[in-house]
Design a protein around this motif. Structure first.
Motif, PDB file in Angstrom:
ATOM      1  N   LEU A 263       0.830  -1.203   0.000  1.00  8.43           N
ATOM      2  CA  LEU A 263       0.000   0.000   0.000  1.00  8.43           C
ATOM      3  C   LEU A 263       0.868   1.259   0.000  1.00  8.43           C
ATOM      4  N   THR A 264       1.992   1.218   0.708  1.00  4.98           N
ATOM      5  CA  THR A 264       2.895   2.367   0.712  1.00  4.98           C
ATOM      6  C   THR A 264       3.445   2.630  -0.682  1.00  4.98           C
ATOM      7  N   MET A 265       3.818   1.573  -1.384  1.00  4.55           N
ATOM      8  CA  MET A 265       4.312   1.735  -2.750  1.00  4.55           C
ATOM      9  C   MET A 265       3.206   2.193  -3.687  1.00  4.55           C
ATOM     10  N   ALA A 266       1.973   1.730  -3.487  1.00  8.41           N
ATOM     11  CA  ALA A 266       0.854   2.186  -4.309  1.00  8.41           C
ATOM     12  C   ALA A 266       0.615   3.683  -4.109  1.00  8.41           C
ATOM     13  N   ALA A 267       0.680   4.140  -2.848  1.00 10.29           N
ATOM     14  CA  ALA A 267       0.534   5.575  -2.591  1.00 10.29           C
ATOM     15  C   ALA A 267       1.674   6.363  -3.221  1.00 10.29           C
ATOM     16  N   THR A 268       2.888   5.802  -3.196  1.00  8.40           N
ATOM     17  CA  THR A 268       4.035   6.476  -3.810  1.00  8.40           C
ATOM     18  C   THR A 268       3.847   6.613  -5.316  1.00  8.40           C
ATOM     19  N   VAL A 269       3.332   5.574  -5.953  1.00  4.87           N
ATOM     20  CA  VAL A 269       3.075   5.633  -7.398  1.00  4.87           C
ATOM     21  C   VAL A 269       2.049   6.719  -7.719  1.00  4.87           C
ATOM     22  N   LEU A 270       1.005   6.813  -6.906  1.00  2.00           N
ATOM     23  CA  LEU A 270      -0.024   7.823  -7.145  1.00  2.00           C
ATOM     24  C   LEU A 270       0.516   9.234  -6.945  1.00  2.00           C
ATOM     25  N   VAL A 271       1.491   9.396  -6.062  1.00  2.00           N
ATOM     26  CA  VAL A 271       2.095  10.711  -5.854  1.00  2.00           C
ATOM     27  C   VAL A 271       3.020  11.071  -7.020  1.00  2.00           C
ATOM     28  N   MET A 272       3.749  10.091  -7.542  1.00  2.00           N
ATOM     29  CA  MET A 272       4.702  10.352  -8.627  1.00  2.00           C
ATOM     30  C   MET A 272       4.038  10.458  -9.990  1.00  2.00           C
ATOM     31  N   ALA A 273       2.911   9.778 -10.190  1.00  2.00           N
ATOM     32  CA  ALA A 273       2.310   9.676 -11.523  1.00  2.00           C
ATOM     33  C   ALA A 273       2.012  11.031 -12.161  1.00  2.00           C
ATOM     34  N   PRO A 274       1.379  11.996 -11.465  1.00  2.00           N
ATOM     35  CA  PRO A 274       1.091  13.276 -12.133  1.00  2.00           C
ATOM     36  C   PRO A 274       2.341  13.995 -12.612  1.00  2.00           C
ATOM     37  N   VAL A 275       3.405  13.974 -11.821  1.00  2.00           N
ATOM     38  CA  VAL A 275       4.641  14.654 -12.209  1.00  2.00           C
ATOM     39  C   VAL A 275       5.246  13.993 -13.447  1.00  2.00           C
ATOM     40  N   ILE A 276       5.228  12.666 -13.475  1.00  2.00           N
ATOM     41  CA  ILE A 276       5.772  11.950 -14.626  1.00  2.00           C
ATOM     42  C   ILE A 276       4.957  12.246 -15.879  1.00  2.00           C
ATOM     43  N   LEU A 277       3.638  12.276 -15.754  1.00  2.00           N
ATOM     44  CA  LEU A 277       2.783  12.552 -16.912  1.00  2.00           C
ATOM     45  C   LEU A 277       2.966  13.984 -17.412  1.00  2.00           C
ATOM     46  N   VAL A 278       3.066  14.936 -16.495  1.00  2.00           N
ATOM     47  CA  VAL A 278       3.265  16.329 -16.903  1.00  2.00           C
ATOM     48  C   VAL A 278       4.581  16.474 -17.658  1.00  2.00           C
ATOM     49  N   PHE A 279       5.640  15.873 -17.134  1.00  2.00           N
ATOM     50  CA  PHE A 279       6.929  15.979 -17.823  1.00  2.00           C
ATOM     51  C   PHE A 279       6.906  15.243 -19.159  1.00  2.00           C
ATOM     52  N   PHE A 280       6.195  14.118 -19.235  1.00  4.63           N
ATOM     53  CA  PHE A 280       6.153  13.348 -20.481  1.00  4.63           C
ATOM     54  C   PHE A 280       5.513  14.160 -21.603  1.00  4.63           C
ATOM     55  N   PHE A 281       4.429  14.876 -21.298  1.00  3.46           N
ATOM     56  CA  PHE A 281       3.728  15.632 -22.337  1.00  3.46           C
ATOM     57  C   PHE A 281       4.370  16.996 -22.596  1.00  3.46           C
ATOM     58  N   ALA A 282       5.160  17.495 -21.657  1.00  8.12           N
ATOM     59  CA  ALA A 282       5.749  18.822 -21.835  1.00  8.12           C
ATOM     60  C   ALA A 282       7.263  18.780 -21.972  1.00  8.12           C
ATOM     61  N   GLN A 283       7.821  17.590 -22.201  1.00 16.27           N
ATOM     62  CA  GLN A 283       9.275  17.483 -22.206  1.00 16.27           C
ATOM     63  C   GLN A 283       9.910  18.229 -23.382  1.00 16.27           C
ATOM     64  N   LYS A 284       9.225  18.314 -24.511  1.00 19.76           N
ATOM     65  CA  LYS A 284       9.798  19.014 -25.660  1.00 19.76           C
ATOM     66  C   LYS A 284      10.004  20.488 -25.351  1.00 19.76           C
ATOM     67  N   ALA A 285       8.960  21.139 -24.818  1.00 22.34           N
ATOM     68  CA  ALA A 285       9.088  22.550 -24.465  1.00 22.34           C
ATOM     69  C   ALA A 285      10.072  22.739 -23.321  1.00 22.34           C
ATOM     70  N   PHE A 286      10.086  21.800 -22.379  1.00 24.34           N
ATOM     71  CA  PHE A 286      10.991  21.897 -21.239  1.00 24.34           C
ATOM     72  C   PHE A 286      12.447  21.822 -21.694  1.00 24.34           C
ATOM     73  N   VAL A 287      12.771  20.845 -22.515  1.00 20.16           N
ATOM     74  CA  VAL A 287      14.149  20.682 -22.980  1.00 20.16           C
ATOM     75  C   VAL A 287      14.566  21.848 -23.853  1.00 20.16           C
ATOM     76  N   GLU A 288      13.659  22.324 -24.703  1.00 21.95           N
ATOM     77  CA  GLU A 288      13.984  23.466 -25.561  1.00 21.95           C
ATOM     78  C   GLU A 288      14.240  24.711 -24.728  1.00 21.95           C
ATOM     79  N   GLY A 289      13.422  24.930 -23.693  1.00 19.87           N
ATOM     80  CA  GLY A 289      13.602  26.103 -22.845  1.00 19.87           C
ATOM     81  C   GLY A 289      14.908  26.053 -22.085  1.00 19.87           C
TER      82      GLY A 289
END
Length: 297
Positions: A263-289
């Motif tokens: 359960l602790t690892m499941a909660a950790t995944v739920l905490v990390m998932a939004p950050v990973i998804l945001v970076f995945f979809f915005a990585q092009k602009a992030f790297v360019e900037g």
């Protein structure tokens, strides 16, 4: 004549081993570089894979040596969401990270624009003050700041002491945006002013569209910082569970489920998932900037 005609063939035969050696060397370099890249990717990815697989294990298997779940316990994530306060932590984190990011970007852009494009007395001194603020650890000023927010304004137990200061700019965001805006050619600004645009209109109509990669990089940096911030909520919101964020609430969750590592690892995944998804979809602009920042000093 025969000797002259035979020379090209002799040169071709002599160059052939050298060409094969060059191709072989290039192939070996390609294999070495890509092998190093794959090894580095695995080095960073395997911990996430381990956390994800552990989150899908049963209680008895979570502490075993098995790496693959015997039964895929997707219900672990439902149990985490059913934990009292978890959705509140989500809401508080979204407010803190989202509102804080917007306030930081909006307040930092005008300052960075002035430092990058305006000529005024004391500009270099102002830039040095901004850089010096980046070197100041937050722990140095935490006591007077806490006394101000808690005793004078009575805002302890809330996230407002963390959100309100973001409306007055951030030293790192100002410096990063300033470095990016230095790459915007002055000719575009001069052309806008010839057409009758003032400084504010030039900023909104000309500079901001050209500075989207830099703004995206600053926004992502600030969003990641606020989403993962543990120190701030611990200082100001620890006394009020209704104001906890995910980073601070996860520590409480781990304490309550210290034997339920799945359960602790499941909660950790739920905490990390939004950050990973945001970076995945915005990585092009992030790297360019980040890449374009710092071309000019």
């Amino acid at each position: 004549m025969t000797q002259v005609l035979d020379r090209p063939a002799e040169l071709g035969e002599a160059a052939s081993p050298a060409a094969r050696t060059a191709r072989r060397r290039a192939l070996l370099e390609w294999i070495a570089v890509h092998s190093l890249g794959v090894a580095t990717a695995l080095f960073f990815a395997l911990p996430f894979v381990f956390v994800f697989l552990t989150s899908l294990m049963s209680d008895s298997q979570a502490l075993s040596r098995d790496l693959i779940p015997h039964t895929w316990e997707w219900g672990n994530y439902r149990k985490v969401f059913d934990t009292p306060g978890f959705l509140t932590w989500w809401k508080n984190t979204l407010i803190y990270a989202g509102l804080g990011t917007v306030l930081t970007v909006v307040s930092s852009i005008p300052v960075a624009y002035a430092l990058a494009k305006f000529r005024f007395r004391g500009r270099n001194l102002s830039l040095m003050l901004v850089i010096s603020m980046m070197m100041l650890p937050p722990q140095v000023i935490i006591i007077p700041m806490y006394l101000f927010w808690a005793k004078q304004l009575d805002l302890s137990g809330t996230l407002w002491p963390l959100i309100i200061p973001m409306a007055f700019g951030d030293a790192f965001s100002i410096f990063l945006l300033r470095q990016f805006l230095m790459t915007v050619p002055n000719e575009y600004l001069d052309a806008a002013k010839v057409d009758g645009c003032g400084d504010l209109r030039t900023l909104l109509r000309v500079v901001l569209p050209m500075a989207r990669p830099g703004i995206a990089a600053v926004a992502l940096f600030q969003f990641f910082y606020a989403w993962n911030d543990y120190f701030g909520p611990q200082i100001y919101a620890s006394e009020n569970p209704a104001a906890w964020t995910l980073s601070y609430g996860l520590e409480s969750f781990k304490g309550a489920h210290h034997t339920d590592w799945n359960l602790t690892m499941a909660a950790t995944v739920l905490v990390m998932a939004p950050v990973i998804l945001v970076f995945f979809f915005a990585q092009k602009a992030f790297v360019e900037g980040v890449t374009l920042t710092g071309v000019k000093g």
